[in-house]
Design a protein around this motif. Sequence first.
Motif, PDB file in Angstrom:
ATOM      1  N   SER A 214      -0.952   7.177  44.447  1.00  0.00           N
ATOM      2  CA  SER A 214      -0.060   7.007  45.597  1.00  0.00           C
ATOM      3  C   SER A 214      -0.639   6.004  46.591  1.00  0.00           C
ATOM      4  CB  SER A 214       0.160   8.360  46.290  1.00  0.00           C
ATOM      5  OG  SER A 214       0.782   9.284  45.414  1.00  0.00           O
ATOM      6  N   ARG A 215      -1.949   6.068  46.781  1.00  0.00           N
ATOM      7  CA  ARG A 215      -2.586   5.144  47.718  1.00  0.00           C
ATOM      8  C   ARG A 215      -2.509   3.701  47.225  1.00  0.00           C
ATOM      9  NH1 ARG A 215      -7.868   8.878  49.239  1.00  0.00           N
ATOM     10  NH2 ARG A 215      -7.064   9.671  51.235  1.00  0.00           N
ATOM     11  N   ILE A 216      -2.754   3.510  45.949  1.00  0.00           N
ATOM     12  CA  ILE A 216      -2.704   2.151  45.399  1.00  0.00           C
ATOM     13  C   ILE A 216      -1.274   1.624  45.407  1.00  0.00           C
ATOM     14  CG2 ILE A 216      -3.157   0.723  43.375  1.00  0.00           C
ATOM     15  CD1 ILE A 216      -5.618   1.787  44.983  1.00  0.00           C
ATOM     16  N   ALA A 217      -0.311   2.487  45.087  1.00  0.00           N
ATOM     17  CA  ALA A 217       1.098   2.080  45.133  1.00  0.00           C
ATOM     18  C   ALA A 217       1.479   1.679  46.553  1.00  0.00           C
ATOM     19  CB  ALA A 217       1.990   3.226  44.635  1.00  0.00           C
ATOM     20  N   GLU A 218       0.990   2.436  47.539  1.00  0.00           N
ATOM     21  CA  GLU A 218       1.266   2.119  48.937  1.00  0.00           C
ATOM     22  C   GLU A 218       0.624   0.789  49.326  1.00  0.00           C
ATOM     23  OE1 GLU A 218       0.533   4.012  53.433  1.00  0.00           O
ATOM     24  OE2 GLU A 218      -0.023   5.151  51.628  1.00  0.00           O
ATOM     25  N   ALA A 219      -0.596   0.560  48.846  1.00  0.00           N
ATOM     26  CA  ALA A 219      -1.296  -0.688  49.151  1.00  0.00           C
ATOM     27  C   ALA A 219      -0.577  -1.886  48.547  1.00  0.00           C
ATOM     28  CB  ALA A 219      -2.733  -0.616  48.637  1.00  0.00           C
ATOM     29  N   ILE A 220      -0.119  -1.735  47.310  1.00  0.00           N
ATOM     30  CA  ILE A 220       0.599  -2.818  46.644  1.00  0.00           C
ATOM     31  C   ILE A 220       1.888  -3.141  47.398  1.00  0.00           C
ATOM     32  CG2 ILE A 220       1.924  -3.383  44.560  1.00  0.00           C
ATOM     33  CD1 ILE A 220      -0.241  -1.951  42.942  1.00  0.00           C
ATOM     34  N   ALA A 221       2.599  -2.102  47.805  1.00  0.00           N
ATOM     35  CA  ALA A 221       3.842  -2.317  48.560  1.00  0.00           C
ATOM     36  C   ALA A 221       3.549  -3.014  49.886  1.00  0.00           C
ATOM     37  CB  ALA A 221       4.538  -0.967  48.808  1.00  0.00           C
ATOM     38  N   TYR A 222       2.444  -2.636  50.517  1.00  0.00           N
ATOM     39  CA  TYR A 222       2.079  -3.261  51.798  1.00  0.00           C
ATOM     40  C   TYR A 222       1.752  -4.737  51.609  1.00  0.00           C
ATOM     41  CZ  TYR A 222      -0.526  -4.356  56.035  1.00  0.00           C
ATOM     42  OH  TYR A 222      -0.963  -4.957  57.193  1.00  0.00           O
ATOM     43  N   ILE A 223       0.990  -5.051  50.573  1.00  0.00           N
ATOM     44  CA  ILE A 223       0.625  -6.453  50.315  1.00  0.00           C
ATOM     45  C   ILE A 223       1.869  -7.284  50.038  1.00  0.00           C
ATOM     46  CG2 ILE A 223      -0.585  -8.003  48.723  1.00  0.00           C
ATOM     47  CD1 ILE A 223      -2.662  -5.763  48.338  1.00  0.00           C
ATOM     48  N   LYS A 224       2.781  -6.740  49.240  1.00  0.00           N
ATOM     49  CA  LYS A 224       4.003  -7.472  48.913  1.00  0.00           C
ATOM     50  C   LYS A 224       4.863  -7.732  50.147  1.00  0.00           C
ATOM     51  CE  LYS A 224       4.594  -6.106  44.055  1.00  0.00           C
ATOM     52  NZ  LYS A 224       5.439  -5.365  43.084  1.00  0.00           N
ATOM     53  N   SER A 225       4.855  -6.795  51.062  1.00  0.00           N
ATOM     54  CA  SER A 225       5.699  -6.927  52.251  1.00  0.00           C
ATOM     55  C   SER A 225       5.056  -7.771  53.343  1.00  0.00           C
ATOM     56  CB  SER A 225       6.027  -5.538  52.819  1.00  0.00           C
ATOM     57  OG  SER A 225       6.734  -4.756  51.877  1.00  0.00           O
ATOM     58  N   ASN A 226       3.730  -7.891  53.309  1.00  0.00           N
ATOM     59  CA  ASN A 226       3.025  -8.538  54.412  1.00  0.00           C
ATOM     60  C   ASN A 226       2.134  -9.694  53.973  1.00  0.00           C
ATOM     61  OD1 ASN A 226       3.484  -6.543  56.895  1.00  0.00           O
ATOM     62  ND2 ASN A 226       3.161  -5.297  55.071  1.00  0.00           N
ATOM     63  N   PHE A 227       2.392 -10.249  52.779  1.00  0.00           N
ATOM     64  CA  PHE A 227       1.493 -11.298  52.285  1.00  0.00           C
ATOM     65  C   PHE A 227       1.494 -12.532  53.180  1.00  0.00           C
ATOM     66  CE2 PHE A 227       5.541 -12.462  50.401  1.00  0.00           C
ATOM     67  CZ  PHE A 227       5.550 -13.844  50.464  1.00  0.00           C
ATOM     68  N   LYS A 228       2.591 -12.768  53.893  1.00  0.00           N
ATOM     69  CA  LYS A 228       2.641 -13.958  54.750  1.00  0.00           C
ATOM     70  C   LYS A 228       1.654 -13.869  55.910  1.00  0.00           C
ATOM     71  CE  LYS A 228       7.442 -15.251  53.782  1.00  0.00           C
ATOM     72  NZ  LYS A 228       8.773 -15.554  54.359  1.00  0.00           N
ATOM     73  N   GLU A 229       1.219 -12.656  56.222  1.00  0.00           N
ATOM     74  CA  GLU A 229       0.191 -12.491  57.257  1.00  0.00           C
ATOM     75  C   GLU A 229      -1.209 -12.599  56.647  1.00  0.00           C
ATOM     76  OE1 GLU A 229       3.100 -10.399  57.479  1.00  0.00           O
ATOM     77  OE2 GLU A 229       3.649 -11.980  58.899  1.00  0.00           O
ATOM     78  N   GLN A 230      -1.292 -12.688  55.308  1.00  0.00           N
ATOM     79  CA  GLN A 230      -2.567 -12.776  54.591  1.00  0.00           C
ATOM     80  C   GLN A 230      -3.550 -11.719  55.115  1.00  0.00           C
ATOM     81  OE1 GLN A 230      -3.393 -15.257  51.926  1.00  0.00           O
ATOM     82  NE2 GLN A 230      -1.153 -15.037  51.979  1.00  0.00           N
TER      83      GLN A 230
END
Length: 283
Positions: A10-26
Amino acid sequence: MNEQQQLNYSRIAEAIAYIKSNFKEQPNLDEIAQKVHLSPFHFQRLFSEWAGTTPKKFLQYISLGHAKILLKDQQATLFDTAFETGLSGTGRLHDLFINIEGMTPAEYKNGGKNLSVNYSFAESPFGNLIVASTPRGICYMAFNDDEANALSDLKQKFSNAIFQRKLDLMQQNALFIFQNDWSKLPEIKLHLKGTDFQLKVWETLLKIPLGKLSTYGNIAEQIGNPNASRAVGTAIGSNPVAFLIPCHRVIQSSGNIGGYLWGNTRKTAIIGWESAKTDIVEM
């Protein structure tokens, strides 16, 4: 899956979703780890185990995918692409493409239009093959008895590149390996295009000694992902340079030969040929 494994997933899935949504902030490692309530060290290790790559590399893949869409589909400029991807400038965009795609952003945008590829056909103890090179090194080698099909497969790998049927020095050095002239191996340069995971697997294959065999599980352990045997198999199956990158030296842990892009019979023959050659050397 036990309770702890479910929590980790669940934590890794949450992290992946966060990266996908916020990659423009690097976002950096600390910021992502904080979102899933883990220390940066623990998060880095856990993410690598579950995703098969580091958070930083995953962020790069997401950024690269977005940049590709902007360059190819929207014909954006390099500056605008870098800005819209959250990169600090075109220099970082250039480094991103070179490190993962093996070509510059401009070359990708033009479908490899500026990339020059020499190719030639040759005979080997295991059938006819095609070998191709760019100014940076060998980019492709494949067993194929049909020259037309071989060339078609090559062109699919490098669409819109400039192709010339020419046997150059890089190809000659590569082909010396079939003549037992392994002294030429240090002169062989490779120009590979792949993900960080694929490149890591292919680099590990190069370390398997002539006449020796490894398993998919062993390769996974050597790259630090002991649970990634299936992903390792996929990366091995994507090897663009037959024989030079010795994917034929990897078998199943059961002792079965396993699959081979260019045929299991050929794989068995190559293993036997290399074993015989090393026996002669040892004598």
